[in-house]
Design a protein around this motif. Sequence first.
Motif, PDB file in Angstrom:
ATOM      1  N   ASN A   1      77.532  43.237  -4.062  1.00 42.57           N
ATOM      2  CA  ASN A   1      78.142  43.322  -2.735  1.00 42.57           C
ATOM      3  C   ASN A   1      77.104  43.599  -1.655  1.00 42.57           C
ATOM      4  O   ASN A   1      77.094  42.947  -0.605  1.00 42.57           O
ATOM      5  CB  ASN A   1      79.206  44.422  -2.731  1.00 42.57           C
ATOM      6  CG  ASN A   1      80.019  44.427  -1.462  1.00 42.57           C
ATOM      7  OD1 ASN A   1      80.611  43.428  -1.083  1.00 42.57           O
ATOM      8  ND2 ASN A   1      80.039  45.562  -0.778  1.00 42.57           N
ATOM      9  N   MET A   2      76.228  44.541  -1.896  1.00 40.88           N
ATOM     10  CA  MET A   2      75.221  44.876  -0.895  1.00 40.88           C
ATOM     11  C   MET A   2      74.189  43.754  -0.743  1.00 40.88           C
ATOM     12  O   MET A   2      73.652  43.536   0.347  1.00 40.88           O
ATOM     13  CB  MET A   2      74.524  46.187  -1.273  1.00 40.88           C
ATOM     14  CG  MET A   2      75.460  47.386  -1.356  1.00 40.88           C
ATOM     15  SD  MET A   2      76.437  47.645   0.149  1.00 40.88           S
ATOM     16  CE  MET A   2      75.140  48.138   1.292  1.00 40.88           C
ATOM     17  N   ARG A   3      73.934  43.032  -1.836  1.00 41.62           N
ATOM     18  CA  ARG A   3      72.957  41.945  -1.796  1.00 41.62           C
ATOM     19  C   ARG A   3      73.413  40.800  -0.888  1.00 41.62           C
ATOM     20  O   ARG A   3      72.594  40.081  -0.315  1.00 41.62           O
ATOM     21  CB  ARG A   3      72.726  41.432  -3.217  1.00 41.62           C
ATOM     22  CG  ARG A   3      71.525  40.518  -3.371  1.00 41.62           C
ATOM     23  CD  ARG A   3      71.073  40.420  -4.813  1.00 41.62           C
ATOM     24  NE  ARG A   3      72.046  39.716  -5.653  1.00 41.62           N
ATOM     25  CZ  ARG A   3      72.566  40.234  -6.765  1.00 41.62           C
ATOM     26  NH1 ARG A   3      72.246  41.469  -7.155  1.00 41.62           N
ATOM     27  NH2 ARG A   3      73.416  39.533  -7.491  1.00 41.62           N
ATOM     28  N   ARG A   4      74.713  40.630  -0.725  1.00 41.77           N
ATOM     29  CA  ARG A   4      75.213  39.556   0.126  1.00 41.77           C
ATOM     30  C   ARG A   4      74.745  39.718   1.571  1.00 41.77           C
ATOM     31  O   ARG A   4      74.464  38.727   2.265  1.00 41.77           O
ATOM     32  CB  ARG A   4      76.755  39.523   0.099  1.00 41.77           C
ATOM     33  CG  ARG A   4      77.348  39.314  -1.250  1.00 41.77           C
ATOM     34  CD  ARG A   4      76.809  38.071  -1.915  1.00 41.77           C
ATOM     35  NE  ARG A   4      77.357  36.859  -1.317  1.00 41.77           N
ATOM     36  CZ  ARG A   4      76.862  35.639  -1.531  1.00 41.77           C
ATOM     37  NH1 ARG A   4      75.787  35.479  -2.268  1.00 41.77           N
ATOM     38  NH2 ARG A   4      77.437  34.586  -0.984  1.00 41.77           N
TER      39      ARG A   4
ATOM     40  N   GLU B   1      71.948  41.184   2.669  1.00 41.07           N
ATOM     41  CA  GLU B   1      70.540  40.819   2.782  1.00 41.07           C
ATOM     42  C   GLU B   1      70.361  39.308   2.664  1.00 41.07           C
ATOM     43  O   GLU B   1      69.485  38.716   3.308  1.00 41.07           O
ATOM     44  CB  GLU B   1      69.734  41.540   1.698  1.00 41.07           C
ATOM     45  CG  GLU B   1      68.231  41.396   1.845  1.00 41.07           C
ATOM     46  CD  GLU B   1      67.727  41.926   3.185  1.00 41.07           C
ATOM     47  OE1 GLU B   1      66.853  41.246   3.775  1.00 41.07           O
ATOM     48  OE2 GLU B   1      68.196  42.985   3.628  1.00 41.07           O
ATOM     49  N   HIS B   2      71.191  38.670   1.846  1.00 43.16           N
ATOM     50  CA  HIS B   2      71.122  37.225   1.682  1.00 43.16           C
ATOM     51  C   HIS B   2      71.375  36.513   3.007  1.00 43.16           C
ATOM     52  O   HIS B   2      70.689  35.530   3.340  1.00 43.16           O
ATOM     53  CB  HIS B   2      72.150  36.776   0.640  1.00 43.16           C
ATOM     54  CG  HIS B   2      72.226  35.295   0.449  1.00 43.16           C
ATOM     55  ND1 HIS B   2      71.184  34.543  -0.039  1.00 43.16           N
ATOM     56  CD2 HIS B   2      73.234  34.412   0.707  1.00 43.16           C
ATOM     57  CE1 HIS B   2      71.534  33.273  -0.092  1.00 43.16           C
ATOM     58  NE2 HIS B   2      72.780  33.170   0.357  1.00 43.16           N
ATOM     59  N   VAL B   3      72.352  36.989   3.772  1.00 44.81           N
ATOM     60  CA  VAL B   3      72.638  36.370   5.068  1.00 44.81           C
ATOM     61  C   VAL B   3      71.478  36.569   6.029  1.00 44.81           C
ATOM     62  O   VAL B   3      71.135  35.668   6.809  1.00 44.81           O
ATOM     63  CB  VAL B   3      73.960  36.914   5.648  1.00 44.81           C
ATOM     64  CG1 VAL B   3      74.147  36.472   7.095  1.00 44.81           C
ATOM     65  CG2 VAL B   3      75.133  36.441   4.810  1.00 44.81           C
ATOM     66  N   VAL B   4      70.849  37.732   5.994  1.00 43.18           N
ATOM     67  CA  VAL B   4      69.676  37.969   6.844  1.00 43.18           C
ATOM     68  C   VAL B   4      68.549  37.010   6.464  1.00 43.18           C
ATOM     69  O   VAL B   4      67.887  36.420   7.341  1.00 43.18           O
ATOM     70  CB  VAL B   4      69.212  39.435   6.725  1.00 43.18           C
ATOM     71  CG1 VAL B   4      67.906  39.650   7.484  1.00 43.18           C
ATOM     72  CG2 VAL B   4      70.290  40.379   7.265  1.00 43.18           C
ATOM     73  N   GLN B   5      68.338  36.817   5.178  1.00 46.21           N
ATOM     74  CA  GLN B   5      67.296  35.881   4.728  1.00 46.21           C
ATOM     75  C   GLN B   5      67.635  34.450   5.127  1.00 46.21           C
ATOM     76  O   GLN B   5      66.758  33.684   5.561  1.00 46.21           O
ATOM     77  CB  GLN B   5      67.133  35.997   3.211  1.00 46.21           C
ATOM     78  CG  GLN B   5      66.563  37.323   2.756  1.00 46.21           C
ATOM     79  CD  GLN B   5      66.627  37.506   1.244  1.00 46.21           C
ATOM     80  OE1 GLN B   5      67.141  36.654   0.524  1.00 46.21           O
ATOM     81  NE2 GLN B   5      66.100  38.625   0.777  1.00 46.21           N
ATOM     82  N   LEU B   6      68.904  34.087   5.004  1.00 49.02           N
ATOM     83  CA  LEU B   6      69.339  32.755   5.394  1.00 49.02           C
ATOM     84  C   LEU B   6      69.143  32.546   6.893  1.00 49.02           C
ATOM     85  O   LEU B   6      68.673  31.476   7.338  1.00 49.02           O
ATOM     86  CB  LEU B   6      70.803  32.553   5.007  1.00 49.02           C
ATOM     87  CG  LEU B   6      71.425  31.175   5.242  1.00 49.02           C
ATOM     88  CD1 LEU B   6      70.637  30.091   4.524  1.00 49.02           C
ATOM     89  CD2 LEU B   6      72.880  31.179   4.785  1.00 49.02           C
TER      90      LEU B   6
ATOM     91  N   PRO C   1      80.232  44.931   6.448  1.00 46.19           N
ATOM     92  CA  PRO C   1      79.157  43.956   6.222  1.00 46.19           C
ATOM     93  C   PRO C   1      78.723  43.280   7.516  1.00 46.19           C
ATOM     94  O   PRO C   1      77.530  43.024   7.719  1.00 46.19           O
ATOM     95  CB  PRO C   1      79.781  42.963   5.246  1.00 46.19           C
ATOM     96  CG  PRO C   1      80.861  43.720   4.550  1.00 46.19           C
ATOM     97  CD  PRO C   1      81.399  44.667   5.590  1.00 46.19           C
ATOM     98  N   ALA C   2      79.684  42.977   8.399  1.00 47.94           N
ATOM     99  CA  ALA C   2      79.363  42.305   9.648  1.00 47.94           C
ATOM    100  C   ALA C   2      78.418  43.135  10.503  1.00 47.94           C
ATOM    101  O   ALA C   2      77.382  42.645  10.987  1.00 47.94           O
ATOM    102  CB  ALA C   2      80.654  42.017  10.420  1.00 47.94           C
ATOM    103  N   LEU C   3      78.761  44.398  10.681  1.00 45.65           N
ATOM    104  CA  LEU C   3      77.939  45.262  11.522  1.00 45.65           C
ATOM    105  C   LEU C   3      76.595  45.556  10.861  1.00 45.65           C
ATOM    106  O   LEU C   3      75.564  45.661  11.532  1.00 45.65           O
ATOM    107  CB  LEU C   3      78.687  46.566  11.817  1.00 45.65           C
ATOM    108  CG  LEU C   3      78.068  47.482  12.874  1.00 45.65           C
ATOM    109  CD1 LEU C   3      77.878  46.759  14.202  1.00 45.65           C
ATOM    110  CD2 LEU C   3      78.929  48.725  13.068  1.00 45.65           C
TER     111      LEU C   3
END
Length: 444
Positions: A300-303, A305-310, A342-344
């Motif tokens: 859940n937390m990795r998602r 960071e994944h969006v930040v990397q994307l 997650p959004a914030l």
Amino acid sequence: MSERIAVFGTGYLGATHAAGMAELGHEVIGVDIDAAKIERLQRGDVPFYEPGLPELLRKHVDSGRLRFTTDAAEAAAFADVHFIGVGTPQVKGGYGADMRFVDAVIETLAPLLTRPAVILGKSTVPVGTAARLAARVRELAPVGDQAQLGWNPEFLREGFAVQDTLRPDRLVLGVDVDHPGRIEEVARRVYAQALERETPLVVTDLATAELVKVSANAFLATKISFINAVAEVCEATGADVRDLADAIGYDERIGRKFLGAGLGFGGGCLPKDIRAFMARAGELGVDQALTFLREVDNVNMRRREHVVQLATREVGGSLNGARIAVLGAAFKPDSDDVRDSPALDVAGKLHLSGAQVRVHDPEGMDNAARIWPTLDFAGSAEEAVEEADLVIIATEWRQFRDLDPEAVGRLVAHKRIIDGRNCLPAQSWIDAGWTYRGLGRHSA
């Protein structure tokens, strides 16, 4: 039959339950130590966003069936049934639940019980709490064994809390098997309308009732993290997670609900409840039974960071100076709750990485600004996306799902969008010239 009910705690759970009990025909008094909150509620003003609740609250404050106080003695003298609806946040520096507020209710209320009374706990607590509190009530109450405690966990969904209170899909009641008393009899009177509609009532022991709530949340969290883990594989292979979820969701053993891949879960319940469940299992010496929940939490937390990397890849490899619009701050639509959102979190991570982040949320702006005052908040989605290099859909509000890709395209600097909730009609955005990135989906 009308009961005289006190609800201790007037936050999201308590205020909703108090108004719901009044709607079901009971006389209700809400109790809280926060005088400012009590004053607002007594005026019919809900201090948080929940659809349908302001109207219900004002209806019964005006009718006189619902009132609020800071005086526990007034509530003890008034009511025969007492609900505990205070928070059990994650303890600072650990995974366990902070039980101070629940304990404080018992320590305050029990010595005031001079006639037979039933206390029903609704707060989410570690297993074993109810038995401990039941013994404490019998010890402190002047009426002794005639003050009885049961556990009646809540299953509210933010955005649907009024409906879930008035028309629950099930009721669970934990009874002290050694001191059953009148708990079930009283609960059946309180929930008579729901039971007449044949709402299932599961009567069980205290420990099972406590475990029902955390087990339900742990299962839902596991289902969300499962599909998000599969989404990672989909991205690596070119598969589409939405088609996959549709296909496996037809299996009645699995079902389609909670198989929406995206940014993952947040809010004030699932994250802290699965962590408290793990912590309690460790205290009981059965921590290995729940080690899988650690990976559920990690996925859940990795998602995020994944969006930040994307996002970093989408703007050319560096976030420094990139203008990014984040649409959404609340952890889910139809809520202003930004706890563990997650959004914030994504907006904050982008900001700390050097991006110029502008955030809009229909209801969560004030709460978000208290957590991240250095973020730039826009008054509308259109204002947020103006001259943006990248747009991120972070909360699936209908207002964002219904955005016109042609109109938005005329406002941004670059037509790039990350659909962090897989809630947009992807082809419409692609046809309008956008570079569309879904999580675990075909992109263009």
